[in-house]
Design a protein around this motif. Structure first.
Motif, PDB file in Angstrom:
ATOM      1  N   THR A  65       0.824  -1.222   0.000  1.00  0.00           N
ATOM      2  CA  THR A  65       0.000   0.000   0.000  1.00  0.00           C
ATOM      3  C   THR A  65       0.851   1.263   0.000  1.00  0.00           C
ATOM      4  OG1 THR A  65      -0.140  -0.055   2.424  1.00  0.00           O
ATOM      5  CG2 THR A  65      -1.910  -1.128   1.195  1.00  0.00           C
ATOM      6  N   LEU A  66       2.139   1.119  -0.251  1.00  0.00           N
ATOM      7  CA  LEU A  66       3.031   2.274  -0.187  1.00  0.00           C
ATOM      8  C   LEU A  66       2.597   3.376  -1.140  1.00  0.00           C
ATOM      9  CD1 LEU A  66       5.594   3.311   1.175  1.00  0.00           C
ATOM     10  CD2 LEU A  66       6.922   2.231  -0.640  1.00  0.00           C
ATOM     11  N   ASP A  67       2.272   3.016  -2.367  1.00  0.00           N
ATOM     12  CA  ASP A  67       1.883   4.036  -3.348  1.00  0.00           C
ATOM     13  C   ASP A  67       0.573   4.711  -2.951  1.00  0.00           C
ATOM     14  OD1 ASP A  67       2.355   5.328  -6.025  1.00  0.00           O
ATOM     15  OD2 ASP A  67       0.380   4.457  -6.380  1.00  0.00           O
ATOM     16  N   LEU A  68      -0.377   3.930  -2.403  1.00  0.00           N
ATOM     17  CA  LEU A  68      -1.635   4.520  -1.946  1.00  0.00           C
ATOM     18  C   LEU A  68      -1.404   5.561  -0.862  1.00  0.00           C
ATOM     19  CD1 LEU A  68      -4.054   1.456  -1.730  1.00  0.00           C
ATOM     20  CD2 LEU A  68      -4.350   3.487  -3.173  1.00  0.00           C
ATOM     21  N   ARG A  69      -0.442   5.322  -0.006  1.00  0.00           N
ATOM     22  CA  ARG A  69      -0.222   6.214   1.124  1.00  0.00           C
ATOM     23  C   ARG A  69       0.500   7.499   0.732  1.00  0.00           C
ATOM     24  NH1 ARG A  69      -0.972   4.817   6.208  1.00  0.00           N
ATOM     25  NH2 ARG A  69       0.917   5.776   7.023  1.00  0.00           N
ATOM     26  N   ARG A  71       0.881   8.665  -2.736  1.00  0.00           N
ATOM     27  CA  ARG A  71       0.505   9.261  -4.019  1.00  0.00           C
ATOM     28  C   ARG A  71      -0.163  10.617  -3.818  1.00  0.00           C
ATOM     29  NH1 ARG A  71      -0.697   7.414  -9.295  1.00  0.00           N
ATOM     30  NH2 ARG A  71      -0.084   5.314  -8.666  1.00  0.00           N
ATOM     31  N   SER A 308      -5.235   4.253   3.058  1.00  0.00           N
ATOM     32  CA  SER A 308      -4.023   4.803   3.658  1.00  0.00           C
ATOM     33  C   SER A 308      -4.037   4.624   5.169  1.00  0.00           C
ATOM     34  CB  SER A 308      -3.897   6.291   3.306  1.00  0.00           C
ATOM     35  OG  SER A 308      -2.810   6.877   3.967  1.00  0.00           O
ATOM     36  N   ASP A 313      -5.560  -2.251   1.032  1.00  0.00           N
ATOM     37  CA  ASP A 313      -6.001  -1.762  -0.278  1.00  0.00           C
ATOM     38  C   ASP A 313      -7.492  -2.044  -0.462  1.00  0.00           C
ATOM     39  OD1 ASP A 313      -6.329  -0.884  -2.811  1.00  0.00           O
ATOM     40  OD2 ASP A 313      -4.903  -2.263  -3.746  1.00  0.00           O
TER      41      ASP A 313
END
Length: 484
Positions: A65-69, A71, A308, A313
């Motif tokens: 979930t890195l990109d979700l957090r 972005r 996030s 996700d």
């Protein structure tokens, strides 16, 4: 006359990118510098708030979930609010500051010494918002713990901190200049502790405090409420703001306190609300109705925010179906479950009624119009004009408004109402929170009353003689108002 109430402010993005994704980003504040936060706490102190709680997360999240957090900057980056705290203390005189700290991540002795130092620097205005985030353990080479064991570790951690803070006893510090006798080493507690999670020795190399720093806790699970009842001075409560839900939540926290040998008067329960201030009842009704018919884009925005917060996700799920059991792992407390899903079992989380637009559950406030005269009087002489200043106070710019000037102290803040010395008592954050107490539940006689059902009730001035208009500081910034 209406009862006074305790109020605080929650910086829900912590020491992170404030206003990202909103038009007031164009004001040009540098979120990495202290100026914006100093201006905010000055304004909140002038409004009579008891404390400010600054959210934090040590980790950017798990790889999935890195990109979700990051972005849209929902979950990071964030800088350490503990290191921001001295700048906020320097900008204010009375309001309490409670940065978030991860119980177990910082060794107890180091944590106790850092917090004691900040408490002395701030005249005991320091609080600590204790969280049990288990996802950050890997960054320090620590083993991950299940939810309940993380609270076991937090219990040991805070108990050890209190013993270290008290290791000078009542007679260890002498401070007698007549014979230059500074301290009595025989009176200090040179203990050795070996627990399940921590090993540490006392005494603490810091002067003793008149009282321990105030402990705030946000955990809403059964284990979290038990921690609050045993150790906390303030419980940060997420619950539907109905009389029945508030009374039930308070009853569970107070039952936990009583089980630990404490009473209801030993802690404050501050319920989170995110008011939306509008100019008329018609506008309030329009927004509420629109929130019941969210677009797919609105749902995705809410799902990204929840993803996030929960490091899960949710975009992979059907947004028109209930969240399946087992979606959230041990790293997620029950307080992070989408609130609408808990409130409406069997309904889709994102489409449950009562959510206010894409930003999630909220409280719609209708009471501003009747206070217009007071608001005008409050902002008389404001530098950029009444209309622009009112919008700045509410956390969003008016069309064509200039950004507030954060370079000189006091700029962009409402005029001071009354005397600050007369509004706050001596004794720091603990005195702010415990200078009065009202029971609002139903288990001690009399019917429960809702903490908030409209702005008029939520904005009762805490100190007599203070204009009620000054308490109408609204959210729609990255902060959430919390009220008892």
């Amino acid at each position: 006359m209406a009862r006074p109430q305790h109020f605080g402010y929650f910086f829900s993005r912590g020491f992170g990118p404030q206003a990202w994704g909103r038009s007031d980003w164009d004001w040009g504040h540098d979120w990495t510098k202290p100026d914006l936060y100093q201006q905010s706490v000055r304004t909140l102190e002038q409004a009579g708030m008891d404390l400010v709680i600054a959210e934090d997360a040590i980790s950017l999240g798990n790889p999935s979930t890195l990109d979700l957090r990051i972005r849209q900057a929902y979950g990071g980056p964030k800088h350490d609010p503990l290191l921001l705290a001295p700048y906020l203390f320097a900008a204010t005189s009375h309001i309490g500051i409670a940065p978030t700290v991860n119980a177990g991540f910082t060794p107890p002795y180091l944590a106790a010494r850092q917090f004691a130092t900040l408490a002395h620097l701030s005249s005991e205005r320091l609080g600590i918002n204790v969280v049990t985030d288990v996802g950050s353990a890997r960054h320090a080479g620590l083993p991950p713990l299940p939810h309940d064991q993380a609270y076991d570790r937090a219990e040991e951690w805070i108990t050890l901190l209190r013993r270290l803070w008290g290791s000078w006893g009542s007679s260890g510090y002498v401070g007698d200049p007549s014979d230059w006798h500074f301290a009595d080493g025989d009176a200090l507690d040179a203990f050795h502790n070996e627990g399940a999670y921590f090993t540490a020795d006392g005494p603490l190399n810091a002067l003793p405090l008149d009282s321990d720093p105030v402990v705030v806790s946000p955990g809403g699970s059964g284990r979290g409420l038990a921690f609050a009842g045993t150790h906390s001075d303030v419980q940060l409560a997420l619950a539907p703001l109905s009389a029945a839900a508030v009374a039930d939540y308070r009853g569970r926290v107070i039952a936990a306190a009583q089980a630990a040998g404490r009473t209801a008067a030993d802690l404050r329960i501050l319920f989170v609300l995110k008011p939306e201030i509008v100019s008329s009842s018609d506008e309030a009704d329009r927004i509420v109705e629109a929130s019941r018919h969210l677009s797919d884009d609105d749902l995705r925005t809410a799902a990204i925010a929840w993803s996030s917060d929960s490091e899960t996700d949710l975009l992979a799920l059907d947004l028109d179906a209930p969240v399946p059991d087992g979606t959230f792992g041990d790293h997620v407390s029950s307080r992070h479950d989408p609130r609408a899903a808990r409130r409406h079992p069997g309904r889709p989380a994102a489409r449950a009624p009562g959510t206010q637009g894409p930003q999630g559950a909220g409280v719609l406030a209708r009471g501003l119009r009747r206070h217009r005269r007071r608001v005008r009087r409050l902002h008389r002489g404001a530098r950029v004009g009444r209309r622009q200043r009112r919008h700045h106070l509410l956390g969003r710019p008016a069309p064509g408004a200039d950004p507030p000037d954060v370079r000189r102290p006091g700029a962009g803040a409402p005029a001071r109402v009354g005397s600050c010395g007369g509004e706050y008592g001596a004794g720091g954050i603990r005195a702010n929170l415990f200078d009065f107490w009202w029971w609002t539940g139903s288990t001690m006689g009399g019917p429960a009353r809702p903490v908030v059902d409209r702005l008029d009730h939520a904005s009762i001035p805490r100190r007599h003689g203070q204009s009620s208009a000054v308490r109408r500081i609204s959210a729609r910034s990255e902060a959430e108002l919390i009220a008892q």
